[in-house]
Design a protein around this motif. Structure first.
Motif, short mmCIF file in Angstrom:
data_model
loop_
_atom_site.label_atom_id
_atom_site.label_comp_id
_atom_site.label_asym_id
_atom_site.label_seq_id
_atom_site.Cartn_x
_atom_site.Cartn_y
_atom_site.Cartn_z
N TYR A 248 5.20 9.00 2.87
CA TYR A 248 3.87 8.43 2.67
C TYR A 248 3.93 7.07 1.97
O TYR A 248 3.26 6.12 2.37
N ARG A 249 4.73 6.99 0.92
CA ARG A 249 4.88 5.71 0.22
C ARG A 249 5.50 4.66 1.14
O ARG A 249 5.08 3.51 1.18
N GLN A 250 6.52 5.08 1.92
CA GLN A 250 7.18 4.15 2.81
C GLN A 250 6.24 3.65 3.90
O GLN A 250 6.21 2.45 4.21
N ALA A 251 5.44 4.55 4.46
CA ALA A 251 4.49 4.15 5.50
C ALA A 251 3.47 3.17 4.96
O ALA A 251 3.09 2.20 5.63
N LEU A 252 3.04 3.38 3.73
CA LEU A 252 2.09 2.45 3.11
C LEU A 252 2.76 1.10 2.87
O LEU A 252 2.18 0.04 3.14
N GLU A 254 5.20 -0.19 4.50
CA GLU A 254 5.45 -0.85 5.78
C GLU A 254 4.18 -1.28 6.50
O GLU A 254 4.25 -1.90 7.56
N GLY A 255 3.03 -0.92 5.96
CA GLY A 255 1.77 -1.34 6.55
C GLY A 255 1.30 -0.49 7.71
O GLY A 255 0.40 -0.90 8.45
N ARG A 256 1.86 0.71 7.86
CA ARG A 256 1.38 1.58 8.95
C ARG A 256 -0.04 2.07 8.67
O ARG A 256 -0.78 2.41 9.57
N TYR A 257 -0.40 2.16 7.42
CA TYR A 257 -1.80 2.26 7.00
C TYR A 257 -1.90 1.44 5.73
O TYR A 257 -0.90 1.13 5.08
N ARG A 258 -3.11 1.03 5.38
CA ARG A 258 -3.28 0.19 4.22
C ARG A 258 -4.22 0.86 3.22
O ARG A 258 -5.03 1.71 3.59
N ARG A 259 -4.09 0.46 1.98
CA ARG A 259 -4.98 0.96 0.94
C ARG A 259 -5.75 -0.21 0.34
O ARG A 259 -5.18 -1.27 0.05
N ARG A 260 -7.08 -0.04 0.18
CA ARG A 260 -7.91 -1.07 -0.42
C ARG A 260 -8.79 -0.42 -1.50
O ARG A 260 -9.13 0.77 -1.41
N PRO A 261 -9.18 -1.20 -2.52
CA PRO A 261 -10.15 -0.69 -3.50
C PRO A 261 -11.45 -0.31 -2.81
O PRO A 261 -11.78 -0.81 -1.73
N MET A 262 -12.19 0.57 -3.42
CA MET A 262 -13.42 1.09 -2.82
C MET A 262 -14.35 -0.04 -2.38
O MET A 262 -14.52 -1.04 -3.09
N PHE A 263 -14.93 0.13 -1.21
CA PHE A 263 -15.80 -0.88 -0.63
C PHE A 263 -17.10 -1.01 -1.41
O PHE A 263 -17.47 -0.13 -2.21
#
Length: 365
Positions: A248-252, A254-263
């Motif tokens: 999970y950390r590696q996929a994040l 590598e940009g396979r999914y991204r995390r952003r602060p709450m909209f």
């Protein structure tokens, strides 16, 4: 029709209710379990298809029955369902009574010769009277739906993790997952193989190694006593951590999914971020947890205004014969888990059994 139950009535036949029945038999009580669904396995069949336990089979057993198989594997959803069915059958062989399709609609207090008891109403009109009751109905049927700006008018699909089964549940080119716990990250990782995924959360993801120093983290929980760490209070459990075997950390990273602060808000089919940028979102999945599912206690005065039980370590603060099981962080960090609910069940059942014995002695005197 009203029937008298002389011992313990348990509402809910999932892992918590079954653990309560095991503890009741050990205490010399004859428990009756009422399960709303057609199988004594709780909500497990309704979890998403790819779900696996975060604890190995070695650390996923309930009292009195090993999980079986390779002790180092991480069992899947269907394995847990089969395990709970075996567990329920073993309890029935020992004398526990288990009724399925038995949904409790209301619980009231009544005055009996040996003190206050409970009138339990069920679907179909049947009524049961019992001296002690354990509410073990879990939380899966009561997903937490936060009041996020614009969510109620969002033009795309909105789904809670409780209703997610597989990536086919959320078609579209861009899916936003809201949450920062194990389920949020696991679902985001699975979806990322099929579509673009953004993980929105108020705090950064906190990854914890699944196997530090070559041993599963639950081994260290057991060795250090963390799983048995008593809690002074369970009203506000700490924010969750994400157990990670590295994927999970590696996929994040590598940009396979991204995390952003709450909209900031949702507007039509767009999400607006804190930096003012807007982009299209086809679906929103809320991995935002659950609330205790206790609607049948609403008229009893046993709940707070937001539906949480007034309890300490599983024992009601408002009704002497009422107990709870399956609450997050009820007594320890492992309270609402296969491996930890047994200890809570013993604590609650033994306390209620003492009350039942004391009441009987007062009547005889």
């Amino acid at each position: 029709m009203t029937s008298q139950i002389d011992s313990l009535l348990i509402i809910g036949g999932g892992q918590s209710g079954l653990a309560a029945a095991h503890a009741a038999l050990a205490a010399g009580l004859q428990p009756l379990i009422l399960e709303a669904s057609t199988r004594p396995v709780g909500s497990w069949p309704r979890y998403y298809d790819s779900l696996k336990l975060f604890s190995p089979a070695r650390y996923s057993s309930m009292p009195g029955m090993a999980f079986g198989g390779d002790p180092e594997r991480y069992p899947g959803r269907d394995e847990v369902v089969a395990y709970l069915e075996r567990y329920a059958a073993a309890l029935a062989d020992r004398g526990a009574e288990l009724r399925t399709d038995a949904r409790v609609t209301e619980v009231e207090t009544i005055r009996e010769a040996d003190g206050d008891g409970f009138l339990v109403r069920m679907n179909g009109g049947e009524e049961l009277v019992a001296p002690i009751v354990i509410a073990a109905s879990g939380s899966f049927t009561c997903p937490n739906l936060p009041a996020l700006p614009g969510l109620d008018t969002f033009a795309g699909q909105v789904l809670h993790a409780a209703d997610y089964r597989s990536p086919a549940s959320l078609p579209g080119e861009h899916v936003m997952v809201v949450g920062a716990g194990n389920s949020a990250v696991q679902i985001a990782h699975e979806l990322a193989a099929h579509t673009r995924v953004t993980l929105a959360s108020r705090a950064p993801i906190r990854f914890v190694a699944q196997r530090p120093l070559g041993r599963d983290v639950h081994f260290w929980f057991r060795v250090t006593g963390f799983d048995r760490l008593p809690l002074a209070r369970a009203d506000a459990p700490p924010a969750g951590l994400v157990l990670d075997d590295g994927r999970y950390r590696q996929a994040l990273h590598e940009g396979r999914y991204r995390r952003r602060p709450m909209f900031t808000r949702l507007d039509g089919d767009k999400v607006e971020w804190t930096d003012g940028r807007r982009e299209r979102v086809d679906a929103v999945l809320l991995a935002t947890g659950y609330q205790p599912s206790l609607p049948y206690l609403a008229g009893l005065g046993a709940l707070t205004t937001d539906g949480r039980p007034r309890q300490r370590h599983g024992l009601s603060l408002s009704h002497a014969g009422l107990g709870y099981l399956g609450l997050e962080w009820q007594r320890t960090p492992s309270s609402n888990t296969l491996r930890g609910v047994g200890a809570d069940a013993r604590h609650v059942v033994e306390a209620l059994a003492r009350r039942l014995r004391d009441s009987s002695q007062r009547v005889r005197a």
